[in-house]
Design an enzyme around this catalytic site. Structure first.
Site, PDB file in Angstrom:
ATOM      1  N   HIS A 156       0.815  -1.221   0.000  1.00 47.47           N
ATOM      2  CA  HIS A 156       0.000   0.000   0.000  1.00 47.47           C
ATOM      3  C   HIS A 156       0.843   1.264   0.000  1.00 47.47           C
ATOM      4  CE1 HIS A 156      -4.049  -1.785   0.654  1.00 47.47           C
ATOM      5  NE2 HIS A 156      -3.305  -2.809   1.027  1.00 47.47           N
ATOM      6  N   ASP A 364       3.586   9.350  -0.784  1.00 54.54           N
ATOM      7  CA  ASP A 364       2.380   8.597  -0.436  1.00 54.54           C
ATOM      8  C   ASP A 364       2.201   7.472  -1.444  1.00 54.54           C
ATOM      9  OD1 ASP A 364       0.101   8.143   1.110  1.00 54.54           O
ATOM     10  OD2 ASP A 364      -0.442  10.265   1.101  1.00 54.54           O
TER      11      ASP A 364
HETATM   12  C1  GDG Z   1      -2.116   3.929   3.318  1.00 51.76           C
HETATM   13  C2  GDG Z   1      -1.070   4.574   2.383  1.00 51.76           C
HETATM   14  C3  GDG Z   1      -2.745   4.476   0.525  1.00 51.76           C
HETATM   15  C4  GDG Z   1      -8.482  10.715   7.436  1.00 51.76           C
HETATM   16  N1  GDG Z   1      -8.820  11.490   8.495  1.00 51.76           N
HETATM   17  C5  GDG Z   1     -10.001  11.010   8.939  1.00 51.76           C
HETATM   18  C6  GDG Z   1     -10.389   9.939   8.128  1.00 51.76           C
HETATM   19  N2  GDG Z   1      -9.435   9.768   7.219  1.00 51.76           N
HETATM   20  C7  GDG Z   1      -9.491   8.732   6.182  1.00 51.76           C
HETATM   21  C8  GDG Z   1      -9.487   9.302   4.801  1.00 51.76           C
HETATM   22  C9  GDG Z   1      -8.962   8.112   3.985  1.00 51.76           C
HETATM   23  C10 GDG Z   1      -8.031   7.415   4.971  1.00 51.76           C
HETATM   24  O1  GDG Z   1      -8.369   7.877   6.281  1.00 51.76           O
HETATM   25  C11 GDG Z   1      -6.568   7.786   4.735  1.00 51.76           C
HETATM   26  O2  GDG Z   1      -6.139   7.128   3.583  1.00 51.76           O
HETATM   27  P1  GDG Z   1      -4.849   7.600   2.783  1.00 51.76           P
HETATM   28  O3  GDG Z   1      -4.792   6.842   1.521  1.00 51.76           O
HETATM   29  O4  GDG Z   1      -4.952   9.066   2.563  1.00 51.76           O
HETATM   30  O5  GDG Z   1      -3.595   7.363   3.724  1.00 51.76           O
HETATM   31  P2  GDG Z   1      -2.998   6.204   4.731  1.00 51.76           P
HETATM   32  O6  GDG Z   1      -3.819   6.084   5.965  1.00 51.76           O
HETATM   33  O7  GDG Z   1      -1.579   6.607   4.951  1.00 51.76           O
HETATM   34  O8  GDG Z   1      -3.065   4.829   3.913  1.00 51.76           O
HETATM   35  C12 GDG Z   1      -1.774   5.368   1.288  1.00 51.76           C
HETATM   36  C13 GDG Z   1      -3.655   3.732   1.494  1.00 51.76           C
HETATM   37  O9  GDG Z   1      -2.914   3.034   2.487  1.00 51.76           O
HETATM   38  C14 GDG Z   1      -4.535   2.723   0.752  1.00 51.76           C
HETATM   39  O10 GDG Z   1      -3.772   1.836  -0.010  1.00 51.76           O
HETATM   40  O11 GDG Z   1      -3.537   5.291  -0.315  1.00 51.76           O
HETATM   41  O12 GDG Z   1      -0.825   5.902   0.391  1.00 51.76           O
HETATM   42  O13 GDG Z   1      -0.180   5.417   3.121  1.00 51.76           O
HETATM   43  O14 GDG Z   1      -9.987   7.231   3.649  1.00 51.76           O
HETATM   44  O15 GDG Z   1     -10.769   9.733   4.453  1.00 51.76           O
HETATM   45  N3  GDG Z   1     -11.541   9.258   8.283  1.00 51.76           N
HETATM   46  C15 GDG Z   1     -12.356   9.649   9.301  1.00 51.76           C
HETATM   47  N4  GDG Z   1     -12.029  10.682  10.135  1.00 51.76           N
HETATM   48  C16 GDG Z   1     -10.876  11.385   9.999  1.00 51.76           C
HETATM   49  O16 GDG Z   1     -10.607  12.316  10.780  1.00 51.76           O
HETATM   50  N5  GDG Z   1     -13.516   9.013   9.469  1.00 51.76           N
END
Ligand code: GDG
Length: 466
Positions: A156, A364
Site C-alpha cells: 500500500h 504517499d
Molecule cells: C495507506 C497509504 C494508501 C483521514 N482522516 C479522517 C479519516 N481519514 C481517512 C481518509 C482516507 C483514509 O483515512 C486515509 O487514507 P490515505 O490513503 O490518505 O492514507 P494512509 O492512511 O496513509 O493509507 C496510502 C492507502 O494506504 C490505501 O492503499 O492510499 O498511500 O499510506 O480514507 O478519508 N476518516 C475519518 N475521520 C478522519 O478524521 N472518518
C-alpha cells in the site's frame, strides 16, 4: 474457484458494516463474493504469550481469525520494524529509521505467529492475498509450512528507489521473502520501475518482461494496481443535506469566504508543516484574501508512541498558532486545526463544502483523500484539487493542480490559481478526474488484482483498462 484468504496486519470488524471504510470495502466485497477468511491482529495488546488465543468469528461465508499482539510484538514488530524501519525508509526518510537487531527478529517471529494461526485453516485451492509492509515474510512462512497455494502481496505504500531500499537493513532477506509470492502488486508504475531497478542492481533475478521475473525455478508476476475508493458511497454521504454545506455556501456568496481543506493521519509523510507554511505564504502573497480564506486541517492521531509522530504534532501546533496569531482578526481566524478523528459522515460533506482540497504529501503510496475529495464534489460547482506530485494518485489524477510539496512558493501560487479559476475550467477538470476515480474504484481494484493473482495474468492493470 477456491476461497479467498486475506491476511493483513489489522482486519475490519465484519459485523459492523458502518465501520468499514476506505480500502476495506474492496476487500470485504471480494471476501463476500468468494467466501473465505480474513486473518490479522485484533488491535489489542496483552502481556504474555499464553493469553493470546486465536479468536474465530463467522459472518455469513466469511470467517475472521484474529489474535492479540504481546507487548513485545507490539513494540518490536509493529512499532519497531514495521513503523520505525520500513515505514520511514519506504517514505524516503532514512534519517528517521531506527534499526535494531531485535526488531527484525521479532518482525520475522510475528509473521511466523500469523502464519501458524492461518496454516491449519488453509485448503489447497485457497487463493491468499497478503497486505502491506507488515507482512513481507508471510509467503515465505507459509511456504515453510508446505503451502503451495497462489499467494499475492499488495504494497500500500511506495516502493522506494533502489538506493533507498538497499539502505534498509536486511534488504536481501526482504527481497528473498518478496520473491516467494506469486504476484507482487504495487500502487504505481513508478513503484514497479523502482522494484525492477533494485532487482537488476542487487540480485540475479531475470527480468523476462515488465510483468515477469524469474528466480531459480520460480516465476513471479509484477503489476501496478492503483487502489480506488467506494465512489458511490462517498458521493452519497457527501451530498446529504448538512448544515456545514449550507453554512459554507452562505459564507462563499455573502461573505466572499472560501474553505481550503486537508484531512490526513498526523504522519510526517503527509507534509503537514510544509502545507501550513504554503498557506501562510499565500496569505502574505495575496493580502486581498486575508479575512476570506479559511484553512481547515483535520489531522487524526496516529502512532503516537513513536517519537517522530509526537515531534510533528508539536511542530504543527506551533505553526497553526503562529499563523493565527499573525493574521487573525476579531471575526476571522485563518487556520482551524482539529487533532482528532472525525466521523466519516461529517468528512464527506466538509470535502464538498470546500473550494480547495489541499493534498500535498511528501510521499504517499496512493492517497485516498485525493480521490474522496473528487468524489465528494458537486458537479455543477466543483472544487479544485491541489495534489503533490509525490502522491501515487498523481499518476492518475493529472488534471489536478500538481505541485512539488517541498516548494512552498509553488504551492502558494497553486492556491491562488485555484481561487481564481473560472467555473468552466473547474468543471472541465472535475469531469475528467471524476471519470478516472469512478472507472477505477475499490471494486475495480480488487477485481483486477484477484484476476491477475488467480490467472497469472501477464498484462498490467493499465493495459487491460486501455
Ligand atoms: C495507506 C497509504 C494508501 C483521514 N482522516 C479522517 C479519516 N481519514 C481517512 C481518509 C482516507 C483514509 O483515512 C486515509 O487514507 P490515505 O490513503 O490518505 O492514507 P494512509 O492512511 O496513509 O493509507 C496510502 C492507502 O494506504 C490505501 O492503499 O492510499 O498511500 O499510506 O480514507 O478519508 N476518516 C475519518 N475521520 C478522519 O478524521 N472518518
Amino acid at each position: 474457484m477456491g476461497r479467498l484468504v486475506v491476511i493483513s496486519n489489522r482486519t475490519a470488524n465484519l459485523g459492523k458494516n458502518t465501520q468499514i471504510g476506505g480500502l476495506a470495502v474492496g476487500i470485504v466485497d471480494a471476501l463476500k463474493a468468494q467466501g473465505g477468511l480474513w486473518a490479522g491482529w485484533d488491535g489489542s495488546v496483552v502481556d504474555a504469550e499464553e493469553t493470546t488465543p486465536t479468536k474465530i468469528q463467522t459472518h455469513g461465508n466469511v470467517t475472521s481469525l484474529t489474535t492479540p499482539l504481546t507487548s513485545q510484538e507490539h513494540e518490536k514488530y509493529y512499532l519497531g520494524f514495521a513503523n520505525k524501519v520500513l515505514w520511514p525508509a519506504f517514505h524516503y526518510r532514512l534519517d528517521l529509521m531506527d534499526y535494531r537487531m531485535e526488531f527484525v527478529d521479532c518482525y520475522s517471529a510475528t509473521n511466523a505467529k500469523f502464519a501458524e494461526m492461518v496454516s491449519p485453516h488453509l485448503r489447497d485451492d485457497d487463493v491468499i492475498w497478503v497486505h502491506d509492509y507488515h507482512l513481507i515474510p508471510m509467503a515465505a512462512e507459509l511456504r515453510k509450512r508446505g503451502h503451495k497455494n497462489r499467494i499475492g502481496f499488495f504494497l500500500h505504500i511506495p516502493f522506494p528507489s533502489a538506493d533507498i531500499f538497499s539502505a534498509v537493513p536486511r534488504h536481501e532477506w526482504l527481497r528473498y521473502c518478496l520473491l516467494q509470492f506469486d504476484l507482487i502488486g504495487f500502487q504505481t508504475i513508478n513503484d514497479v520501475h523502482n522494484f525492477h531497478r533494485y532487482l537488476k542492481e542487487h540480485s540475479d533475478a531475470a527480468i523476462i518482461s515488465p510483468e515477469l521475473v524469474r528466480v531459480n525455478d520460480r516465476t513471479i508476476h509484477i503489476g501496478h494496481f492503483p487502489i480506488g475508493i467506494d465512489v458511490k458511497e462517498f458521493a452519497k454521504v457527501s451530498a446529504r443535506t448538512d448544515d456545514t454545506i449550507e453554512l459554507e455556501r452562505m459564507r462563499r456568496t455573502v461573505l466572499k469566504r472560501f474553505q481550503v481543506i486537508s484531512a490526513d493521519r498526523l504522519d510526517y509523510s503527509k507534509g503537514l508543516p510544509h502545507r501550513m507554511k504554503a498557506f501562510r505564504k499565500f496569505l502574505e502573497m495575496c493580502p486581498e484574501y486575508q479575512g476570506h480564506a479559511d484553512y481547515l486541517q483535520i489531522a487524526s492521531p496516529s502512532r503516537e508512541d513513536v517519537t517522530a509522530y509526537s515531534d510533528i504534532k508539536a511542530e504543527l501546533e506551533q505553526l497553526a498558532g503562529a499563523v493565527n496569531g499573525r493574521f487573525a482578526d476579531f471575526n476571522w481566524a485563518p487556520v482551524q486545526y482539529i487533532n482528532r478523528n472525525i466521523p466519516r459522515e461529517k468528512l464527506a460533506p466538509l470535502f464538498r463544502a470546500s473550494l480547495i482540497g489541499l493534498v500535498t504529501p511528501l510521499r504517499d503510496g496512493m492517497n485516498l483523500v485525493a480521490k474522496e475529495y473528487i468524489a465528494a464534489q458537486d458537479n455543477k460547482d466543483p472544487g479544485i484539487l491541489i495534489l503533490s506530485k509525490f502522491a501515487g494518485a498523481a499518476e492518475e489524477l493529472s488534471e489536478a493542480l500538481i505541485v512539488n510539496p517541498y516548494d512552498i512558493s509553488e504551492v502558494a501560487h497553486a492556491l491562488k490559481t485555484a481561487v481564481t479559476m473560472p467555473l468552466e475550467e473547474r468543471q472541465l477538470r472535475h469531469r475528467k478526474l471524476l471519470k478516472r476515480v469512478v472507472d477505477r474504484d475499490a471494486q475495480w481494484w480488487q477485481r483486477e488484482y484477484l484476476h491477475a493473482l488467480q490467472h497469472g495474468d501477464q498484462h498490467s492493470a493499465n493495459e487491460r483498462v486501455a
